[in-house]
Every structure is written in C-alpha cells, then in structure tokens.
Design an enzyme around this catalytic site. Sequence first.
Site, short mmCIF file in Angstrom:
data_model
loop_
_atom_site.label_atom_id
_atom_site.label_comp_id
_atom_site.label_asym_id
_atom_site.label_seq_id
_atom_site.Cartn_x
_atom_site.Cartn_y
_atom_site.Cartn_z
N CYS A 296 -8.41 10.74 -9.29
CA CYS A 296 -7.94 10.72 -10.68
C CYS A 296 -9.07 11.02 -11.65
O CYS A 296 -8.83 11.32 -12.80
CB CYS A 296 -7.26 9.39 -11.00
SG CYS A 296 -8.22 8.00 -10.47
N GLU B 232 2.68 4.62 1.18
CA GLU B 232 3.36 4.90 2.45
C GLU B 232 2.61 5.93 3.29
O GLU B 232 2.83 6.02 4.50
CB GLU B 232 4.82 5.31 2.23
CG GLU B 232 5.07 6.42 1.22
CD GLU B 232 5.14 5.92 -0.23
OE1 GLU B 232 4.52 4.91 -0.56
OE2 GLU B 232 5.83 6.60 -1.03
N GLU C 172 -3.88 1.83 -13.45
CA GLU C 172 -4.86 2.91 -13.31
C GLU C 172 -4.07 4.14 -12.93
O GLU C 172 -3.60 4.25 -11.80
CB GLU C 172 -5.86 2.60 -12.18
CG GLU C 172 -6.68 1.35 -12.39
CD GLU C 172 -7.73 1.51 -13.46
OE1 GLU C 172 -7.90 2.62 -14.00
OE2 GLU C 172 -8.36 0.50 -13.78
N LEU C 173 -3.91 5.07 -13.88
CA LEU C 173 -2.95 6.16 -13.66
C LEU C 173 -3.66 7.51 -13.55
O LEU C 173 -4.81 7.58 -13.18
CB LEU C 173 -1.90 6.12 -14.78
CG LEU C 173 -1.29 4.72 -14.98
CD1 LEU C 173 -0.35 4.70 -16.17
CD2 LEU C 173 -0.59 4.23 -13.73
N PRO D 126 0.82 -1.21 0.00
CA PRO D 126 0.00 0.00 0.00
C PRO D 126 0.86 1.26 0.00
O PRO D 126 2.07 1.19 0.20
CB PRO D 126 -0.76 -0.12 1.32
CG PRO D 126 0.19 -0.84 2.22
CD PRO D 126 1.00 -1.77 1.35
N SER E 180 0.69 7.13 -10.06
CA SER E 180 1.07 8.14 -11.06
C SER E 180 1.47 7.49 -12.39
O SER E 180 1.93 6.34 -12.43
CB SER E 180 2.25 8.96 -10.52
OG SER E 180 3.35 8.11 -10.32
P1 ADP Z 1 1.54 9.71 -5.89
O1 ADP Z 1 2.51 10.70 -6.44
O2 ADP Z 1 0.14 10.03 -6.14
O3 ADP Z 1 1.83 9.30 -4.49
P2 ADP Z 1 2.86 7.34 -6.81
O4 ADP Z 1 2.77 6.72 -8.15
O5 ADP Z 1 4.18 7.88 -6.39
O6 ADP Z 1 1.72 8.43 -6.79
O7 ADP Z 1 2.38 6.33 -5.70
C1 ADP Z 1 1.41 5.33 -5.91
C2 ADP Z 1 1.91 4.04 -5.33
O8 ADP Z 1 3.11 3.69 -6.00
C3 ADP Z 1 2.27 4.09 -3.85
O9 ADP Z 1 1.93 2.85 -3.23
C4 ADP Z 1 3.76 4.26 -3.87
O10 ADP Z 1 4.39 3.76 -2.71
C5 ADP Z 1 4.13 3.41 -5.07
N1 ADP Z 1 5.44 3.73 -5.65
C6 ADP Z 1 6.03 4.95 -5.77
N2 ADP Z 1 7.25 4.83 -6.34
C7 ADP Z 1 7.44 3.51 -6.59
C8 ADP Z 1 8.50 2.74 -7.16
N3 ADP Z 1 9.62 3.29 -7.58
N4 ADP Z 1 8.34 1.39 -7.24
C9 ADP Z 1 7.19 0.81 -6.81
N5 ADP Z 1 6.17 1.48 -6.27
C10 ADP Z 1 6.28 2.81 -6.16
#
Ligand code: ADP
Length: 475
Positions: free
Chosen positions: A278, A171, A244-245, A169, A223
């Site tokens: 989103c 952080e 789902e972005l 999930p 993202s």
């Molecule tokens: P936001 O900018 O909306 O937080 P993220 O794409 O960074 O969107 O985060 C969505 C999910 O992707 C979170 O669970 C985050 O921990 C995870 N995430 C972010 N960076 C990475 C990565 N390098 N590898 C795997 N999961 C990631």
Amino acid sequence: MFIDGKWTNAHNQETFASYNPANAELLGEVPSGGKDDALAAIDSASKAFPSWSSLTAYQRSKFLIDAHRLMMESQQEIAEIMTQEQGKPIRAAMNEVQYAADFLIWFAEEAKRVYGRTIPSSRSDQRFLVLHQPVGVVGAITPWNYPVSMITRKVAPALAAGCTIVVKPAEATPLCAKAVFQIFEKASFPPGVVNLVTAENPKPIGEMFINDARIRKITFTGSTKIGKMLAEGAGRGLKRISLELGGHAPFIVCADADPVHAAKGLSLVKFLNSGQACISPNRIYVHAQQEKAFLDELKSRVSKLKAGPGLEQDSKIVPLINQQALEKVETQVQDALKKGAELISGGERIRDDSCADGFFYAPTILSRVTPEMLIYREETFGPVAPVIIYQDEDDLLEMANDTHYGLASYVYTQNLKSAMRLFEGLDFGIVGINDINPTSAAAPFGGIKDSGIGREGALEGIYEYLETKLGGFSI
Ligand code: ADP
C-alpha cells in the site's frame, strides 16, 4: 483455527485450499469458518478478557517477549511458508518475519509505559486522575500482502494494552496466519487471549465483528471499499475502529535531486513484493531536467531484476497473488499505452521457464503518463512504474495531493527548504525524504483521507486499544 487455546475444525467441517502463486501448486487445506466459529472465538476472547486485563503490564509483557523470541527462532521456517503462499522473495520474507517480531518486542516494552496523569483542579478539595484501560475484545481482519507482520502489528498492541483478540486473516494466506498462531501457542498465552478464525468467505465473520456487542474495537488492513463498509457497521455500534487502507503514493524527484540516488530508491521500493504494497509509489513526478538521467538509471536497474519463484535466491520479481491482480495490471498498462504513454521497459506477462505456471508480470516503466490514464488515479498493486514529467515545482503540491488517498509519499531533493515545504504540504500520513523505507515498529504508520483512520506501531499504536478514564476525587 485456534479458539480458546485449541486447534479446531470449522463447525460445519468445511475447508478451503491455499495455493502457491508461483506455480499453482496446492499447499494445504485449512478450516473455513463461519458465523458459529466467529461466535465461539468471541465467546472465548470475552471469557479470557477479565483475567488477561487484570494481569500487570509486566506479566503481559513477558508473554510477548517469549513470542518474540520464538518467532525469531522460527524465522526461516515462517519465511519459507510465506514465500510459498504469498510469493515474496525469501529474503524479503525473512525481513518481514523480523518486522513482525519487532512489533512483539516493541509493544512488550510499551505495555509498561501506559502512563496516566494527574491534573490540577481549581477546587482545593478536588483531584483529577486520568487512567487508561483496555477497550475490550478486538476483532482484527488482515491482508495477504504482508501476511505475518500485519497480524502482529495488531495483536501485539492489543494484548499489551490488556485486550483479547479474534483474528480473521486473508483467505489467500491462511497458512501464514497458522504459522504465527503456532508461535502464540508455544508462547503459552492463556486460552482465549488470541484466537484465529480462517474463512474462505470473510463476510459473515466481518458481520459478527460488527453485530456482536462484545467486540469493542475493529482493526482492519485491506481495501478502502471493505474498510468503509466495516466503518459504517462499526459506527452503528459506536465501536472503535482503525483502518489501514489503500494508497496512491507520489514519488517526487525535484530539479535539484540526485537522479541516480532517486532512481535507485525507486527501483528498490517500487518493485518490492512486485509492487503489492500500500506504500508502493504509483505516480512518479520527475522534473524535466532530470528525465534522461533518471530514466536511464532506472531502466538499467530494472533490466537487472530477475523474475522467478521467491524461493530461488536471486528472484526479485515474484508472481502477483492471483489472476485478477494480473488482469488489473494488464488493463492499466494497456489503457496508459492507448492514451499515449511511452513504454520504456516491460509491459507484458512473463511466461518463461520457471514463471510459466505463475502470475508473473514483467517490471514495467511507463513514461509521459497523464492524469487521463487509469494508472494515474487507481492503485496498481503491481510492478509498474508510471512516470510523469513536470516543468514547474510550484505545481507539485497540487498535483501530488490530487488523490483521494493519503498514505505514503516520497520526495527526493537536496534542498532543505524544498524538503520542508513538501514534507509540510503533502497530504499524506507518511513522507519519505530521500528515504524509501520510512517504516518501523517504533514509527507511527497510517494514512489520511481514503487511506484510513488511526496509526499502528509507535507509542500511538497502543492507544488505539485503550480507553481514557477520568477520576474526580473530592477529598
Ligand atoms: P484485497 O482486495 O486487497 O484482497 P480486501 O479488502 O478484499 O483487499 O481484503 C482484505 C481483508 O478483508 C481480507 O482478510 C479479506 O478476507 C477481508 N474481507 C474482504 N471482504 C470482506 C467483508 N465483506 N467483510 C469482512 N472482511 C472482508
């Protein structure tokens, strides 16, 4: 973390904290997992796969039905955790728990409807039989903005299909994930079927999902940047992927629309979760004839939106998730104003009384927005409604489709012909026609272009976790 049916600490005993975005209060600490923990979770999911996938659909369904009941029994408790950790108003959190539980019951039912087919052959001594089987172990990564429902939207179809799963999930919302897994624990899924790895640094967990050959499918909500990176990695291992972005939804008010109904719809959907969705409208195209009626109604409705912590019953504008989110909104609004946008209301941070220690931004309406402004192109994820005034409906499709995103879109019109033309011509996975809530566990959710691949929910949702096998029988 929840691995192999047991709550565990991280291998290295590290933890990280979760905070309330409304007042910066510390809510709790959770294990900060790394590669070793992801490996243990994949081991356990992999060990559980043969027996879980051999159960009948009716047996698997039974666990999901129990989980649905248990989640609804804890609706209030989970909603309160969500409001404190993610920020949304308590009523919205109650609705989200309901939505999350809807996926459990929907896929409990769909599990029993994974029909194969027989295909006539041109040879009289041959029969074709098509069978669907689970893809294997799934790695799921979920976001913080819908921290409970985005877990069940992935876990329910995966388990219904016969897959086992490891969830990582966001952080910012690990306690919401923990609350969901406490429900799975109570529903007595066999050990290893559902696993939870919380991590302050998501990168190594994502790398394990990409590099461990036993993970056969990655499902991600977040993202576009991270989604593309995961897709590249998954591509190297030819793993299935669902993404789902981000989105950049157009909200179109046609010359013949009811401007009051449209403004009401916009005020409800735009400020939901303070714009942190989103499917939130990001470009509001209003026909010049409707400008005054629409903006007057919108301004009046927005002036009544009260800001405050989500646990206060009448709060509608809740904090953004963190300082960075607040700064992004401030930058976009300043940029638009500098380039000539008109400020109709809001436009600043809120620091009064109960908002003093949180990341609150006033509900904002900008008019006369143009394509040169950042807000016209970039996702805002905040409570800002950018209005663009247009003259000619012939240009609408070109303007609305001028984005690399393609998730949600909205149209207000009272003319069936315009409704159908826009529905068919909009390059978006979801189109709401005089409707601001085109989402349901029963309906396929997902986008095109940079908004993603695949669909969640509906009958499409379970096929994301199934392979197709052909049998050719000579008789
Ligand atoms: P936001 O900018 O909306 O937080 P993220 O794409 O960074 O969107 O985060 C969505 C999910 O992707 C979170 O669970 C985050 O921990 C995870 N995430 C972010 N960076 C990475 C990565 N390098 N590898 C795997 N999961 C990631």
